[in-house]
Design an enzyme around this catalytic site. Sequence first.
Site, short mmCIF file in Angstrom:
data_model
loop_
_atom_site.label_atom_id
_atom_site.label_comp_id
_atom_site.label_asym_id
_atom_site.label_seq_id
_atom_site.Cartn_x
_atom_site.Cartn_y
_atom_site.Cartn_z
N LYS A 115 4.20 -4.56 12.35
CA LYS A 115 5.00 -5.77 12.19
C LYS A 115 5.93 -5.99 13.38
O LYS A 115 6.16 -7.13 13.79
CB LYS A 115 5.83 -5.68 10.89
CG LYS A 115 5.00 -5.70 9.63
CD LYS A 115 5.89 -5.62 8.39
CE LYS A 115 5.06 -5.67 7.13
NZ LYS A 115 5.90 -5.60 5.90
N LYS A 158 6.00 -5.06 -1.66
CA LYS A 158 6.64 -3.87 -1.10
C LYS A 158 8.16 -3.99 -1.25
O LYS A 158 8.70 -5.08 -1.46
CB LYS A 158 6.26 -3.73 0.37
CG LYS A 158 4.80 -3.38 0.61
CD LYS A 158 4.50 -1.96 0.17
CE LYS A 158 3.15 -1.49 0.68
NZ LYS A 158 2.03 -2.34 0.28
N ARG A 170 -5.71 -7.93 10.89
CA ARG A 170 -4.59 -7.81 11.82
C ARG A 170 -5.09 -7.84 13.26
O ARG A 170 -4.40 -8.36 14.15
CB ARG A 170 -3.80 -6.54 11.54
CG ARG A 170 -3.16 -6.49 10.16
CD ARG A 170 -2.20 -5.33 10.00
NE ARG A 170 -0.93 -5.58 10.68
CZ ARG A 170 0.09 -6.23 10.15
NH1 ARG A 170 0.01 -6.72 8.92
NH2 ARG A 170 1.20 -6.39 10.84
N GLU A 189 -10.81 -3.77 5.95
CA GLU A 189 -10.70 -5.23 5.89
C GLU A 189 -9.34 -5.71 6.37
O GLU A 189 -9.21 -6.69 7.09
CB GLU A 189 -10.95 -5.72 4.47
CG GLU A 189 -12.30 -5.34 3.90
CD GLU A 189 -12.24 -4.05 3.09
OE1 GLU A 189 -11.63 -3.08 3.58
OE2 GLU A 189 -12.79 -4.01 1.98
#
Length: 682
Positions: free
Chosen positions: A591, A661, A359, A354
């Site tokens: 990222k 995180k 992304r 998912e």
Amino acid sequence: MCEPGDITLHCEDVQPAIKRPAPSIRVGSGFKWNLQALAHAADAVQSGGKSPVSALNELGVRVTYTVLSQGGPAHCPSFTVAVNVADMTFEGWGHSKREARASAARVCLAALLARAGHVLPDQTRAKDFTVDDTTPYPVSEFQCLESKSKIEEQTKQNAVTETAQSQIERNLPTSSLFGATAPTPASKSPINVLYENHPGLLFICTYGDGTPLDSAQVPLQLAHSMRFKVVCQIKEQKFEGYGSSKKLAKLAAARSALAVLEEGRADIADSLLPSGYLSQTLADHIANLVNSKFSEMMKNDVIHSKRKVLAGIVMTTDSKVDGAKVIAVATGTKCVSGEHMSVRGRAVNDCHAEVAARRCLQRHLYTQLLLYASQKDPRKPIPEADIEPAEGGGYRLRPDRQLHMYVSTAPCGDGRIFSPHEQLQHEPDRHPNRLARGQLRTKIESGEGTIPVKNCNSLLQTWDGVMQGERLLTMSCSDKVARWCVLGLQGSLMSTLLAPVYPTSIVLGSLLHPHHLYRAICGRIEAYISSLPPPYHLRRPLLARAASTEARTPTRAPSFSVCWACTNTAPEVLNATTGKLENGQPSLLCKQSMFARWQYLIKKLPPLQQSHPDGTSVSLPNHLDTLLYNEAKLLSPTYQVAKDRLFQAFEKAKLGRWIKKPLEQDQFVCELLSADPAALFT
């Protein structure tokens, strides 16, 4: 052999001061049966607490079974078993010896109770919809092996007794600790309904990719749940169904056909859903598009075609089947190992299907923004684009576009943990106020499954703590979907350019319990979330389950994740443990790649109008090239306020605190400032 006159009630008349013995019946050669024990045995069989064989064995009489015959074809055998009890013999039939023994034992108990004026009730155990055999073999009528005249006489006695069956059932004692199993309402199979209403229909079965069943070579790359394909043809209409067996595929095709033929009929179960249901026709089409796209990509890759969870995102126009297109497809069930976290943003932390599919959607949205950045006037609408300029700056998804997320099973966490089995009727949660309901849960490093946040050792993760051996914790997919229903699928970085993009529906391939899933994605916070800054709001997606159900595969989950976005022809294969490609290079989903796309677009496109909570307007800094990733995310203060409201809602509902995180992993600069846009946005 048993004679009707040999069975009599036996109750001795004694003085009131003396304890009266339990009622009993005398059978055959003087053997006496305890009537109360028989009633208890019948109740245990009725409630499913004991099998007929066990109940008969516990009555304290010698029981012998003999296999009389065996026949039938290999795929559908037939057995006949005889049981001998107290000079009486009964027969039972079944597709296995075990089923035949149970049948014989059951008719023996029924006969004994019938001779005493009682009836053994029909077995009414609830069906388990996850079992492949959805239409159990009906047990035939049984009879005592007596002369023909005695059989006819016994039939008359049973007919009189059956008229009072419902009254006798109420008088039987209840021995089940948790109460008797509720009877399952009788309902016809979708296949039977089609045959009754459309006599000329035709079912055609092939392998999942269309290969005929008599083909010399069986296709190897087919997923377990898509192994067989059945096409139901009714006149000029064709309906497809897939399954791990021919029977399940045929059942799925029948469901799809009924959904289309009875589209206008309101389903009673739909009225029980707090958020409503998506059209079954559209839900099946979405599931088929995602599964077909994955099969097409993995046609020549047997190794990476293995998967446990498949997810995808489909875009429709005006919620129509025509023109629906697949935007993203992904597989995976693992997260990055703590030792492979990246301080440069080069690792994908969560490779669950998912999350990876979301992304991939972001890659598509960045490519849509590039269309406007590539023209002279970025405010001029592009008719073929999925986004359009918004008033006052920035962009938004076109109002006629809808995003539908498909997941082959319920998302891990709160949406899956309380939905272990399918249910024919979507019953409400019997314990909605239990503290275990709705709790935030985390995935654990190097493993599968989730644990409640309240059981975690620390709610604040640190970089050095993880490097010294603390398990890296990642929020469950159910919690992340709940987050997307408030903050959107675009993420904080893209929120400086694009208005929130919400999912219209969530379609599951299996384990859909509407009440549990609704609670997990929006119901648990709807009473506690408030003061969301516009345009953010709580979106309540429509729910649906595909007719072609996903089969459970009790195998070890692969440690890779296949990710595909419509911006590229070939999928990426990530090592879920390292968060990078199998050759060690960073993924286009990491990222660092997302930050580079944002850096390229923010200099060419007008941003959304936003303001800080104190009312001051937001302006872009002059030093964009040296901006840290976490600083870039703060340039959308409206998104950050909405996120804080979401986290506060979870805490107000006493569902736990969102675990983030370590801060160090977002403190990096963009390393791809001079990258080629053709390679960056591919």
